[in-house]
Design a protein around this motif. Sequence first.
Motif, PDB file in Angstrom:
ATOM      1  N   ILE A   1      89.398  38.875  79.765  1.00 38.78           N
ATOM      2  CA  ILE A   1      89.260  38.359  78.413  1.00 38.78           C
ATOM      3  C   ILE A   1      87.782  38.070  78.156  1.00 38.78           C
ATOM      4  O   ILE A   1      87.136  37.380  78.944  1.00 38.78           O
ATOM      5  N   ILE A   2      87.276  38.602  77.066  1.00 39.49           N
ATOM      6  CA  ILE A   2      85.887  38.382  76.668  1.00 39.49           C
ATOM      7  C   ILE A   2      85.906  37.656  75.325  1.00 39.49           C
ATOM      8  O   ILE A   2      86.482  38.150  74.356  1.00 39.49           O
ATOM      9  N   ASN A   3      85.289  36.466  75.282  1.00 37.63           N
ATOM     10  CA  ASN A   3      85.190  35.708  74.039  1.00 37.63           C
ATOM     11  C   ASN A   3      83.748  35.816  73.571  1.00 37.63           C
ATOM     12  O   ASN A   3      82.862  35.160  74.085  1.00 37.63           O
ATOM     13  N   ASN A   4      83.530  36.667  72.585  1.00 40.78           N
ATOM     14  CA  ASN A   4      82.192  36.930  72.071  1.00 40.78           C
ATOM     15  C   ASN A   4      82.036  36.214  70.730  1.00 40.78           C
ATOM     16  O   ASN A   4      82.340  36.782  69.692  1.00 40.78           O
ATOM     17  N   ASN A   5      81.622  34.931  70.797  1.00 39.20           N
ATOM     18  CA  ASN A   5      81.463  34.100  69.592  1.00 39.20           C
ATOM     19  C   ASN A   5      82.733  34.054  68.748  1.00 39.20           C
ATOM     20  O   ASN A   5      82.704  34.222  67.533  1.00 39.20           O
ATOM     21  N   GLY A   6      83.869  33.850  69.404  1.00 40.41           N
ATOM     22  CA  GLY A   6      85.147  33.736  68.707  1.00 40.41           C
ATOM     23  C   GLY A   6      85.873  35.062  68.508  1.00 40.41           C
ATOM     24  O   GLY A   6      87.029  35.079  68.116  1.00 40.41           O
ATOM     25  N   LYS A   7      85.202  36.172  68.745  1.00 38.89           N
ATOM     26  CA  LYS A   7      85.840  37.488  68.653  1.00 38.89           C
ATOM     27  C   LYS A   7      86.388  37.813  70.039  1.00 38.89           C
ATOM     28  O   LYS A   7      85.631  37.981  70.993  1.00 38.89           O
ATOM     29  N   ILE A   8      87.697  37.901  70.142  1.00 37.01           N
ATOM     30  CA  ILE A   8      88.353  38.120  71.438  1.00 37.01           C
ATOM     31  C   ILE A   8      88.479  39.620  71.705  1.00 37.01           C
ATOM     32  O   ILE A   8      88.996  40.368  70.880  1.00 37.01           O
ATOM     33  N   GLN A   9      88.003  40.025  72.884  1.00 40.08           N
ATOM     34  CA  GLN A   9      88.129  41.407  73.322  1.00 40.08           C
ATOM     35  C   GLN A   9      88.731  41.422  74.717  1.00 40.08           C
ATOM     36  O   GLN A   9      88.640  40.431  75.450  1.00 40.08           O
TER      37      GLN A   9
ATOM     38  N   VAL B   1      86.596  48.503  76.648  1.00 42.24           N
ATOM     39  CA  VAL B   1      86.745  47.222  75.969  1.00 42.24           C
ATOM     40  C   VAL B   1      87.433  47.462  74.630  1.00 42.24           C
ATOM     41  O   VAL B   1      87.065  48.376  73.879  1.00 42.24           O
ATOM     42  N   PHE B   2      88.438  46.639  74.337  1.00 43.63           N
ATOM     43  CA  PHE B   2      89.229  46.777  73.115  1.00 43.63           C
ATOM     44  C   PHE B   2      89.274  45.442  72.378  1.00 43.63           C
ATOM     45  O   PHE B   2      89.337  44.388  73.003  1.00 43.63           O
ATOM     46  N   ASN B   3      89.266  45.501  71.057  1.00 46.22           N
ATOM     47  CA  ASN B   3      89.517  44.303  70.269  1.00 46.22           C
ATOM     48  C   ASN B   3      90.963  43.894  70.487  1.00 46.22           C
ATOM     49  O   ASN B   3      91.841  44.750  70.643  1.00 46.22           O
ATOM     50  N   LYS B   4      91.215  42.606  70.483  1.00 55.80           N
ATOM     51  CA  LYS B   4      92.574  42.124  70.765  1.00 55.80           C
ATOM     52  C   LYS B   4      93.585  42.707  69.788  1.00 55.80           C
ATOM     53  O   LYS B   4      94.707  42.999  70.158  1.00 55.80           O
ATOM     54  N   GLU B   5      93.184  42.931  68.536  1.00 56.91           N
ATOM     55  CA  GLU B   5      94.115  43.464  67.528  1.00 56.91           C
ATOM     56  C   GLU B   5      94.613  44.849  67.890  1.00 56.91           C
ATOM     57  O   GLU B   5      95.756  45.195  67.657  1.00 56.91           O
ATOM     58  N   ILE B   6      93.747  45.674  68.478  1.00 55.59           N
ATOM     59  CA  ILE B   6      94.143  47.037  68.879  1.00 55.59           C
ATOM     60  C   ILE B   6      95.215  46.977  69.953  1.00 55.59           C
ATOM     61  O   ILE B   6      96.213  47.695  69.891  1.00 55.59           O
ATOM     62  N   ILE B   7      95.042  46.107  70.915  1.00 58.44           N
ATOM     63  CA  ILE B   7      96.012  45.993  72.015  1.00 58.44           C
ATOM     64  C   ILE B   7      97.325  45.416  71.511  1.00 58.44           C
ATOM     65  O   ILE B   7      98.391  45.941  71.790  1.00 58.44           O
ATOM     66  N   ILE B   8      97.252  44.370  70.722  1.00 64.36           N
ATOM     67  CA  ILE B   8      98.463  43.727  70.204  1.00 64.36           C
ATOM     68  C   ILE B   8      99.205  44.673  69.268  1.00 64.36           C
ATOM     69  O   ILE B   8     100.415  44.832  69.368  1.00 64.36           O
ATOM     70  N   ASP B   9      98.493  45.348  68.347  1.00 68.30           N
ATOM     71  CA  ASP B   9      99.137  46.278  67.421  1.00 68.30           C
ATOM     72  C   ASP B   9      99.776  47.441  68.160  1.00 68.30           C
ATOM     73  O   ASP B   9     100.827  47.916  67.776  1.00 68.30           O
ATOM     74  N   GLY B  10      99.156  47.900  69.238  1.00 72.60           N
ATOM     75  CA  GLY B  10      99.707  48.994  70.018  1.00 72.60           C
ATOM     76  C   GLY B  10     101.014  48.643  70.666  1.00 72.60           C
ATOM     77  O   GLY B  10     101.884  49.482  70.851  1.00 72.60           O
ATOM     78  N   VAL B  11     101.206  47.370  71.016  1.00 74.31           N
ATOM     79  CA  VAL B  11     102.428  46.939  71.673  1.00 74.31           C
ATOM     80  C   VAL B  11     103.560  46.798  70.665  1.00 74.31           C
ATOM     81  O   VAL B  11     104.704  47.070  70.966  1.00 74.31           O
ATOM     82  N   LYS B  12     103.262  46.410  69.447  1.00 72.11           N
ATOM     83  CA  LYS B  12     104.295  46.177  68.439  1.00 72.11           C
ATOM     84  C   LYS B  12     105.040  47.444  68.072  1.00 72.11           C
ATOM     85  O   LYS B  12     106.172  47.417  67.671  1.00 72.11           O
TER      86      LYS B  12
END
Length: 157
Positions: free
Chosen positions: A128-136, A145-156
Amino acid sequence: MAEKTQLQVEAICNGSVIDHIPAGNGLNILKLFHILDNHERITVGFNLPSKALGHKDIIKVENVSLTEAQTNQLALFAPNATVNIIKDFRVVEKRTIALPEKITEVFACPNSNCITHVEHAAISEFKIINNNGKIQLKCKYCEKVFNKEIIIDGVKK
Protein backbone atom coordinates in the motif's frame (compact mmCIF):
# COMPACT_ATOMS: atom_id res chain seq x y z
CA MET A 1 -42.24 13.45 21.94
CA ALA A 2 -41.00 9.95 22.85
CA GLU A 3 -37.42 9.04 21.94
CA LYS A 4 -37.00 6.23 19.40
CA THR A 5 -35.10 3.34 20.97
CA GLN A 6 -35.82 0.54 18.52
CA LEU A 7 -32.75 -0.84 16.75
CA GLN A 8 -32.87 -0.75 12.95
CA VAL A 9 -30.54 -3.76 12.74
CA GLU A 10 -30.88 -6.66 15.19
CA ALA A 11 -28.26 -7.04 17.94
CA ILE A 12 -25.96 -10.10 17.90
CA CYS A 13 -24.80 -12.19 20.86
CA ASN A 14 -21.21 -12.87 19.70
CA GLY A 15 -19.31 -11.79 16.60
CA SER A 16 -18.17 -8.71 14.70
CA VAL A 17 -19.90 -5.51 13.65
CA ILE A 18 -18.47 -3.40 10.84
CA ASP A 19 -20.05 0.02 11.31
CA HIS A 20 -19.81 3.38 9.56
CA ILE A 21 -19.29 1.89 6.10
CA PRO A 22 -19.94 4.56 3.46
CA ALA A 23 -23.36 3.90 1.91
CA GLY A 24 -23.12 1.58 -1.07
CA ASN A 25 -19.90 -0.18 -0.02
CA GLY A 26 -21.43 -2.86 2.23
CA LEU A 27 -22.09 -5.28 -0.61
CA ASN A 28 -18.52 -4.88 -1.92
CA ILE A 29 -17.14 -5.71 1.53
CA LEU A 30 -19.36 -8.80 1.77
CA LYS A 31 -18.08 -10.05 -1.60
CA LEU A 32 -14.43 -9.11 -1.45
CA PHE A 33 -13.82 -10.38 2.07
CA HIS A 34 -15.86 -13.55 1.50
CA ILE A 35 -18.01 -12.88 4.55
CA LEU A 36 -20.84 -14.94 3.07
CA ASP A 37 -18.57 -18.02 2.93
CA ASN A 38 -18.47 -18.58 6.70
CA HIS A 39 -22.08 -19.88 6.84
CA GLU A 40 -22.86 -17.86 9.98
CA ARG A 41 -25.84 -15.54 10.35
CA ILE A 42 -25.17 -12.14 8.78
CA THR A 43 -27.27 -9.04 9.20
CA VAL A 44 -26.72 -6.19 6.75
CA GLY A 45 -28.19 -2.72 6.73
CA PHE A 46 -27.94 -0.49 3.68
CA ASN A 47 -28.42 3.29 3.57
CA LEU A 48 -29.14 3.60 7.28
CA PRO A 49 -29.25 7.13 8.74
CA SER A 50 -25.93 8.35 10.14
CA LYS A 51 -25.15 11.62 11.88
CA ALA A 52 -21.54 11.58 10.65
CA LEU A 53 -22.03 10.24 7.09
CA GLY A 54 -25.63 11.11 6.26
CA HIS A 55 -26.18 7.47 5.29
CA LYS A 56 -24.15 4.36 6.06
CA ASP A 57 -24.04 0.60 5.66
CA ILE A 58 -23.49 -1.83 8.53
CA ILE A 59 -22.56 -5.54 8.61
CA LYS A 60 -23.02 -7.81 11.61
CA VAL A 61 -21.51 -11.30 11.48
CA GLU A 62 -22.30 -13.77 14.25
CA ASN A 63 -19.64 -16.05 15.76
CA VAL A 64 -16.81 -14.51 13.69
CA SER A 65 -14.15 -12.22 15.13
CA LEU A 66 -12.34 -10.28 12.45
CA THR A 67 -8.57 -10.24 12.84
CA GLU A 68 -6.57 -7.01 13.06
CA ALA A 69 -5.31 -7.66 9.51
CA GLN A 70 -8.85 -8.08 8.17
CA THR A 71 -9.92 -4.97 10.04
CA ASN A 72 -7.15 -2.90 8.47
CA GLN A 73 -7.81 -4.23 4.97
CA LEU A 74 -11.21 -2.57 5.21
CA ALA A 75 -9.43 0.82 5.12
CA LEU A 76 -9.47 0.79 1.31
CA PHE A 77 -13.29 0.84 1.30
CA ALA A 78 -14.23 2.40 4.60
CA PRO A 79 -11.37 4.46 6.05
CA ASN A 80 -13.53 5.81 8.89
CA ALA A 81 -15.29 2.55 9.74
CA THR A 82 -15.11 0.86 13.11
CA VAL A 83 -15.10 -2.83 13.92
CA ASN A 84 -16.74 -3.85 17.17
CA ILE A 85 -16.11 -7.29 18.66
CA ILE A 86 -19.21 -8.48 20.52
CA LYS A 87 -19.44 -11.01 23.35
CA ASP A 88 -22.68 -11.67 25.24
CA PHE A 89 -24.38 -8.73 23.47
CA ARG A 90 -21.70 -6.29 24.69
CA VAL A 91 -18.91 -4.51 22.86
CA VAL A 92 -15.68 -5.91 24.32
CA GLU A 93 -13.35 -4.30 21.79
CA LYS A 94 -13.77 -1.32 19.49
CA ARG A 95 -11.21 -1.04 16.71
CA THR A 96 -10.50 1.91 14.49
CA ILE A 97 -9.14 1.17 11.07
CA ALA A 98 -5.59 1.92 9.95
CA LEU A 99 -4.28 1.56 6.43
CA PRO A 100 -2.06 -1.57 6.34
CA GLU A 101 1.40 -1.77 4.79
CA LYS A 102 0.29 -4.62 2.53
CA ILE A 103 -2.86 -6.46 1.56
CA THR A 104 -2.92 -10.14 0.58
CA GLU A 105 -5.44 -12.52 -0.98
CA VAL A 106 -8.14 -9.89 -1.51
CA PHE A 107 -7.59 -8.59 -5.05
CA ALA A 108 -6.28 -10.06 -8.26
CA CYS A 109 -3.59 -8.09 -10.05
CA PRO A 110 -5.09 -6.10 -12.97
CA ASN A 111 -1.96 -6.80 -15.05
CA SER A 112 -2.97 -9.75 -17.22
CA ASN A 113 0.73 -10.63 -17.69
CA CYS A 114 1.34 -10.94 -13.93
CA ILE A 115 2.56 -14.34 -12.75
CA THR A 116 -0.38 -14.56 -10.31
CA HIS A 117 -2.65 -15.23 -13.29
CA VAL A 118 -0.46 -18.11 -14.51
CA GLU A 119 0.70 -19.75 -11.29
CA HIS A 120 -2.31 -20.30 -9.10
CA ALA A 121 -0.04 -21.06 -6.16
CA ALA A 122 1.10 -17.42 -6.14
CA ILE A 123 -0.95 -15.49 -3.59
CA SER A 124 -1.78 -11.93 -4.59
CA GLU A 125 0.00 -9.35 -2.48
CA PHE A 126 0.09 -5.58 -2.81
CA LYS A 127 2.16 -2.98 -0.99
CA ILE A 128 0.00 0.00 0.00
CA ILE A 129 1.38 3.38 -1.03
CA ASN A 130 -0.19 6.52 0.47
CA ASN A 131 0.94 9.40 -1.71
CA ASN A 132 -0.53 12.51 -0.01
CA GLY A 133 -3.91 10.82 0.47
CA LYS A 134 -3.93 9.14 -2.95
CA ILE A 135 -3.90 5.40 -2.28
CA GLN A 136 -2.04 3.17 -4.72
CA LEU A 137 -1.22 -0.54 -4.64
CA LYS A 138 2.02 -2.08 -5.93
CA CYS A 139 1.94 -5.74 -6.94
CA LYS A 140 4.62 -7.81 -5.22
CA TYR A 141 5.20 -9.92 -8.35
CA CYS A 142 5.01 -7.69 -11.42
CA GLU A 143 5.83 -4.52 -9.44
CA LYS A 144 3.28 -2.45 -11.34
CA VAL A 145 1.54 0.33 -9.40
CA PHE A 146 -2.24 0.78 -9.66
CA ASN A 147 -4.65 3.35 -8.30
CA LYS A 148 -6.92 1.74 -5.72
CA GLU A 149 -9.99 2.48 -7.89
CA ILE A 150 -8.62 0.35 -10.75
CA ILE A 151 -8.12 -2.65 -8.48
CA ILE A 152 -11.45 -2.27 -6.69
CA ASP A 153 -13.40 -1.68 -9.93
CA GLY A 154 -11.75 -4.73 -11.50
CA VAL A 155 -12.99 -6.94 -8.69
CA LYS A 156 -16.60 -5.72 -8.86
CA LYS A 157 -17.05 -6.90 -12.44
